[in-house]
Design an enzyme around this catalytic site. Structure first.
Site, PDB file in Angstrom:
ATOM      1  CB  SER A 111      -1.021  -0.173   1.211  1.00  0.00           C
ATOM      2  OG  SER A 111      -0.075   0.308   2.385  1.00  0.00           O
ATOM      3  CE  LYS A 170      -1.801   2.443   5.108  1.00  0.00           C
ATOM      4  NZ  LYS A 170      -0.817   1.130   5.444  1.00  0.00           N
TER       5      LYS A 170
END
Length: 235
Positions: free
Chosen positions: A156, A194
């Site tokens: 991701s 992230k």
């Protein structure tokens, strides 16, 4: 590595597909795993999809395909079993120095603690091995700061140049600038890599892959464990 719940869900889906040819509904999955809400099932399915165990079939309702089944060695201990081992979640209260010690005969590198694999997709626990270290060039480290290393699992963050299997170098901190890539602890139990965005009173954890969704939390649910300062990759 799969969590116990991820493994249970994967085996349940596979059993239902084998028996009926139709994947179970999210309500059926929720009941089978004794979860209180379907949001937990969504998270588990996303984690299985990210790791390549299941695939969603487009344009079909309740369409899941099992791609592979886990090996026993790839299953994380259940919560009751973990109590016999050292904590698996990276907390914000590290004991001792993580800044590293010089590698023998190499003044240009230091040994950093290597804290296992961290998901660059749906959060998973970062496994901690007290004995694992990795040699890191000093050029990747900030002066006077504490650091540790993590192995990346998932895709991701690929658009930020972070690939599955990479080793990321993290500078320990509890705050980070808006837009920084951070190690974030969510609800004191999930760790993820992230990009951090502050949206008013909320905190957004953004992936760098358009196939994954941004997750938004209240400020009391997210703790910064460190920020990305370097990356190592083997070819």
């Amino acid at each position: 590595m799969l969590t116990r719940k991820q493994r249970e869900l994967l085996l349940f889906i596979n059993q239902r597909l084998t028996a009926t040819g139709v994947s179970p509904s999210f309500d059926e999955m929720k009941d089978a795993l004794n979860l209180k809400s379907k949001s937990g099932i969504h998270r588990l399915v996303s984690g299985l999809e990210e790791r390549g165990f299941v695939r969603r079939l487009p344009h079909r309702a309740r369409a899941l395909e099992v791609v592979k089944l886990p090996e026993e060695s790839a299953v994380a201990p259940a919560p009751a079993e973990r109590s016999r081992f050292s904590p698996t979640v990276i907390r914000g209260d590290f004991k001792g120095s993580l800044s590293g010690t010089p590698v023998a005969n190499d003044a240009e590198a230091v040994d950093l603690p290597l804290y296992g694999r961290i998901a660059a997709g749906t959060p998973i626990e970062a496994l901690r091995d007290q004995n694992a270290t990795i040699g890191v060039p000093t050029s990747l480290l900030g002066r006077g700061s504490e650091h540790y290393a993590l192995e990346v699992a998932g895709d991701s963050m690929v658009d930020a140049g972070i690939l599955d299997g990479d080793t990321v170098i993290i500078q320990r901190c509890d705050t980070a600038d808006n837009g920084s890539i951070v190690v974030a602890l969510v609800d004191n139990e999930e760790v993820t890599l992230k990009r951090l965005r502050r949206r008013g009173a909320s905190i957004a954890l953004e992936p760098a892959n358009k196939t994954y969704e941004t997750r938004i939390f209240g400020p009391d649910r997210v703790k910064v464990q460190g920020r990305l300062v370097g990356l190592m990759r083997r070819f």
